[in-house]
Design an enzyme around this catalytic site. Structure first.
Site, mmCIF file in Angstrom:
data_model
loop_
_atom_site.group_PDB
_atom_site.id
_atom_site.type_symbol
_atom_site.label_atom_id
_atom_site.label_comp_id
_atom_site.label_asym_id
_atom_site.label_seq_id
_atom_site.Cartn_x
_atom_site.Cartn_y
_atom_site.Cartn_z
ATOM 1 N N THR A 120 0.845 -1.280 -0.087
ATOM 2 C CA THR A 120 0.180 -0.016 0.049
ATOM 3 C C THR A 120 1.066 1.246 -0.024
ATOM 4 O O THR A 120 1.618 1.350 0.898
ATOM 5 C CB THR A 120 -0.834 0.195 1.228
ATOM 6 O OG1 THR A 120 -1.804 -1.276 1.269
ATOM 7 C CG2 THR A 120 -1.773 1.184 1.189
ATOM 8 N N PHE A 149 -6.340 -6.656 -1.033
ATOM 9 C CA PHE A 149 -7.470 -6.348 0.115
ATOM 10 C C PHE A 149 -7.531 -7.537 0.951
ATOM 11 O O PHE A 149 -8.651 -8.154 1.251
ATOM 12 C CB PHE A 149 -8.588 -6.195 -0.860
ATOM 13 C CG PHE A 149 -8.537 -5.115 -1.698
ATOM 14 C CD1 PHE A 149 -8.689 -3.426 -1.366
ATOM 15 C CD2 PHE A 149 -8.472 -5.299 -2.658
ATOM 16 C CE1 PHE A 149 -8.783 -2.611 -1.970
ATOM 17 C CE2 PHE A 149 -8.293 -4.301 -3.962
ATOM 18 C CZ PHE A 149 -8.426 -2.956 -3.223
ATOM 19 N N LEU A 150 -6.482 -8.121 1.682
ATOM 20 C CA LEU A 150 -6.262 -9.326 2.371
ATOM 21 C C LEU A 150 -6.478 -8.946 3.940
ATOM 22 O O LEU A 150 -5.407 -8.286 4.721
ATOM 23 C CB LEU A 150 -4.850 -9.741 2.217
ATOM 24 C CG LEU A 150 -4.470 -10.341 0.781
ATOM 25 C CD1 LEU A 150 -3.194 -10.759 0.578
ATOM 26 C CD2 LEU A 150 -5.589 -11.193 -0.072
ATOM 27 N N GLU A 152 -6.275 -10.019 7.692
ATOM 28 C CA GLU A 152 -5.487 -10.989 8.561
ATOM 29 C C GLU A 152 -6.653 -11.897 8.831
ATOM 30 O O GLU A 152 -7.615 -11.407 9.436
ATOM 31 C CB GLU A 152 -4.475 -10.418 9.377
ATOM 32 C CG GLU A 152 -3.464 -9.529 9.083
ATOM 33 C CD GLU A 152 -2.427 -8.918 10.050
ATOM 34 O OE1 GLU A 152 -2.091 -9.707 11.145
ATOM 35 O OE2 GLU A 152 -2.100 -7.868 9.961
ATOM 36 N N GLY A 250 -16.901 -1.372 19.521
ATOM 37 C CA GLY A 250 -16.094 -1.950 20.306
ATOM 38 C C GLY A 250 -15.214 -1.212 20.652
ATOM 39 O O GLY A 250 -15.358 0.188 20.956
ATOM 40 N N CYS A 257 -2.687 -2.178 9.305
ATOM 41 C CA CYS A 257 -3.026 -1.599 8.221
ATOM 42 C C CYS A 257 -3.731 -0.324 8.282
ATOM 43 O O CYS A 257 -3.618 0.714 7.787
ATOM 44 C CB CYS A 257 -3.973 -2.435 7.028
ATOM 45 S SG CYS A 257 -2.810 -3.765 6.437
ATOM 46 N N LYS A 318 -7.248 -8.751 16.400
ATOM 47 C CA LYS A 318 -8.378 -9.297 16.016
ATOM 48 C C LYS A 318 -8.276 -10.810 15.966
ATOM 49 O O LYS A 318 -7.113 -11.249 16.220
ATOM 50 C CB LYS A 318 -9.079 -8.834 14.637
ATOM 51 C CG LYS A 318 -8.133 -9.318 13.462
ATOM 52 C CD LYS A 318 -8.779 -8.930 12.083
ATOM 53 C CE LYS A 318 -8.588 -9.710 11.156
ATOM 54 N NZ LYS A 318 -8.914 -9.387 9.878
ATOM 55 N N ARG A 325 0.246 -5.503 16.293
ATOM 56 C CA ARG A 325 0.424 -4.045 15.772
ATOM 57 C C ARG A 325 -0.632 -3.151 15.800
ATOM 58 O O ARG A 325 -1.849 -3.251 15.477
ATOM 59 C CB ARG A 325 0.903 -4.336 14.438
ATOM 60 C CG ARG A 325 2.421 -4.606 14.455
ATOM 61 C CD ARG A 325 2.871 -4.764 12.963
ATOM 62 N NE ARG A 325 2.252 -5.833 12.234
ATOM 63 C CZ ARG A 325 2.350 -6.029 10.848
ATOM 64 N NH1 ARG A 325 3.229 -5.153 10.181
ATOM 65 N NH2 ARG A 325 1.945 -7.146 10.243
HETATM 66 C C1 UDX Z 1 -7.836 -4.465 6.993
HETATM 67 C C2 UDX Z 1 -8.901 -4.447 5.850
HETATM 68 O O1 UDX Z 1 -9.805 -5.133 6.072
HETATM 69 C C3 UDX Z 1 -8.189 -5.132 4.422
HETATM 70 O O2 UDX Z 1 -9.036 -5.138 3.089
HETATM 71 C C4 UDX Z 1 -6.610 -4.540 4.068
HETATM 72 O O3 UDX Z 1 -5.973 -5.025 2.966
HETATM 73 C C5 UDX Z 1 -5.962 -4.710 5.419
HETATM 74 O O4 UDX Z 1 -6.524 -3.842 6.306
HETATM 75 P P1 UDX Z 1 -7.153 -6.160 8.865
HETATM 76 O O5 UDX Z 1 -6.516 -5.188 9.539
HETATM 77 O O6 UDX Z 1 -6.354 -7.745 8.668
HETATM 78 O O7 UDX Z 1 -7.754 -5.945 7.226
HETATM 79 O O8 UDX Z 1 -8.391 -6.455 9.800
HETATM 80 P P2 UDX Z 1 -10.055 -5.923 9.647
HETATM 81 O O9 UDX Z 1 -10.715 -7.338 9.474
HETATM 82 O O10 UDX Z 1 -10.270 -5.223 8.668
HETATM 83 O O11 UDX Z 1 -10.421 -5.369 11.101
HETATM 84 C C6 UDX Z 1 -9.496 -4.325 11.464
HETATM 85 C C7 UDX Z 1 -9.744 -3.771 12.629
HETATM 86 O O12 UDX Z 1 -11.227 -3.262 12.912
HETATM 87 C C8 UDX Z 1 -9.683 -4.715 13.632
HETATM 88 O O13 UDX Z 1 -9.083 -4.359 14.939
HETATM 89 C C9 UDX Z 1 -11.367 -5.102 13.975
HETATM 90 O O14 UDX Z 1 -11.501 -5.767 15.494
HETATM 91 C C10 UDX Z 1 -11.888 -3.646 13.790
HETATM 92 N N1 UDX Z 1 -13.206 -3.840 13.484
HETATM 93 C C11 UDX Z 1 -13.598 -4.461 12.339
HETATM 94 C C12 UDX Z 1 -14.243 -3.403 14.431
HETATM 95 O O15 UDX Z 1 -13.879 -2.702 15.474
HETATM 96 N N2 UDX Z 1 -15.344 -3.232 14.071
HETATM 97 C C13 UDX Z 1 -15.797 -3.687 12.728
HETATM 98 O O16 UDX Z 1 -17.132 -3.902 12.555
HETATM 99 C C14 UDX Z 1 -15.038 -4.403 11.930
#
Ligand code: UDX
Length: 428
Positions: A120, A149-150, A152, A250, A257, A318, A325
């Site tokens: 990114t 758009f992966l 974790e 939450g 990311c 998560k 991180r």
């Molecule tokens: C994100 C993007 O979703 C992904 O497309 C990108 O390429 C990388 O960044 P990621 O960081 O792995 O992915 O996790 P994601 O599932 O998006 O959650 C990110 C954070 O948001 C987590 O801390 C999660 O707990 C929080 N979250 C997510 C919420 O608090 N509420 C939600 O409804 C969704």
């Protein structure tokens, strides 16, 4: 096809292994000796759901190396999947990207390989790389932006069943070649310019964080006016114009990311003279969400936290990953310690000892709960839903739980004698 992947983090490894699964030969190159030797010895340097099995299945089509020459030998595609962490200014640090570009040998353009940017990067990076390649006599090397758009924990499924594949190219034929790599995958392919592809990635993450910060603010108001944010989110999500995703209230969003990408987009706008007010608020709401609700709820029940013992259940940002991180757990633990509390913690995979100084890590959730005045559910691991909460309560000094993810059933817990606090949920 032969594909080189630069960067053996979760994006590089998942991308490489998924392309190997599609039948391509893949060489993954990283500068970290430990990481490469672990991979060469069939070990796993990181935890990502399903990755170990995927690598195992495709081992004969995959090589791991420290050597740039070995990586690019005969490769038609050079995927860049290195980290772009934030700098002090909030801009993205592109030094790892530039190292990859600078290390490419001058005789590379023999077979017109294409550099495919997965990392990114700020909008405009592709143009800078293009100019640098041209200046070094590598005009014959193609450049395509193909953001990932992966998420974790679900990265493999996200690669294999994506919502879309974005391909931004300077030369249409380069874009065609990159798009053809995804031939086995059923998803719309969006063809754009390079800057538009770069912006799709940043704007997508910014929009996702906006949704989460929005529902977190709604949750905070729900608490004040006696509404329940889970029901409110369901009601919002049923509107087809809004959809149900990323509306889980939450303790704030974290991860490797979101923070860096939102900050990078805000700074990118600022560098061009535009003050992105909405993103500034999205970031601030999140900072407050990590540091305020949990501590305030504990204080409401316990008074001062000095000398109190608090258990943190889950540490990863998560479930499904060991990644801490930018995890809300880091802020909550630091705030509790600063208030003089004793903190115990448990996570099924994240190793709290590396990041949390002054926190006692426990071998099980029940062990972490021994003699505590309160438990805070930080990460919604399924193990915590299945926990024997009667046994948990018996071990706690006081049956107080702050459910930072609204995962547990308040009725069940109250029946077991717990004082239950969620985020944006009505209290008793
Ligand atoms: C994100 C993007 O979703 C992904 O497309 C990108 O390429 C990388 O960044 P990621 O960081 O792995 O992915 O996790 P994601 O599932 O998006 O959650 C990110 C954070 O948001 C987590 O801390 C999660 O707990 C929080 N979250 C997510 C919420 O608090 N509420 C939600 O409804 C969704």
């Amino acid at each position: 096809m032969r594909i080189a992947v630069f960067g053996a983090g979760y994006v590089g490894l998942v991308t490489g292994a998924c392309f190997a699964e599609l039948g391509h030969d893949v060489v993954v190159r990283d500068v970290l000796e430990d990481r490469i030797s672990t991979l060469q010895d069939a070990g796993m340097p990181i935890f990502e759901t399903g990755l170990e099995e995927l690598l195992e299945r495709n081992r004969e089509r995959m090589l791991f190396t420290l050597d740039v020459r070995e990586a690019i030998e005969g490769a038609e595609f050079l995927f860049v999947a290195v980290g772009t962490p934030p700098t002090y200014s909030g801009d993205a640090d592109l030094s790892a990207v530039w190292t990859v570009i600078d290390e490419l040998p001058r005789d590379l353009d023999g077979d017109r390989p294409i550099i495919v940017m997965k990392s990114t990067v700020p909008v405009g990076t592709g143009a800078l790389v293009r100019a640098a390649l041209d200046a070094r006599g590598l005009a014959g090397v193609g450049y395509v932006s193909n953001p990932e758009f992966l998420a974790e924990g679900s990265a493999i499924a996200d690669f294999q069943h994506p919502d879309r594949i974005v391909v931004g190219a300077f030369e249409e034929s380069d874009g065609d070649r990159v798009a053809s790599l995804y031939a086995g995958i059923d998803a719309p392919v969006l063809r754009t310019s390079v800057p538009s592809a770069e912006m799709v990635k940043l704007a997508s993450n910014a929009f996702l964080t906006t949704r989460v910060s929005f529902i977190n603010e709604i949750a905070n108001v729900c608490e004040l006016v006696g509404a329940d944010v889970s029901d409110v989110a369901r009601g919002i999500g049923l509107d087809h114009r809004l959809g149900p995703h990323f509306l889980r209230a939450g303790i704030g969003w974290g991860g490797s990311c979101f923070g860096k990408d939102v900050s990078a987009l805000k700074q990118l706008a600022g560098n061009s003279g535009y003050h992105f007010q909405l993103l500034a608020a999205v970031i601030e709401v999140n900072e407050l969400q990590k540091r305020r609700p949990v501590i305030a709820k504990l204080e409401r029940h316990l008074g001062t936290l000095r000398g109190r013992r608090i258990a943190l259940l889950g540490l990863a940002f998560k479930p499904g990953t060991d990644d801490m991180r930018d995890a809300p757990s880091l802020v909550i633990a630091a705030r509790l310690l600063a208030e003089g509390a004793e903190v115990s913690a448990w996570d099924p995979v994240a190793d709290g000892r590396i990041h949390l100084h002054g926190v006692e890590t426990a071998g099980s959730a029940l062990e972490a709960l021994d003699g505590v005045d309160a438990a805070v559910l930080v990460t919604e691991w399924p193990e915590l839903r299945e926990l024997d909460w009667a046994e948990a309560g018996a071990r706690m000094r006081r049956r107080l739980i702050v459910d930072g993810r609204n995962m547990l059933d308040p009725v069940e817990l109250r029946a077991l004698g717990f004082e239950y606090e969620g985020i944006g949920r009505a209290t008793e």
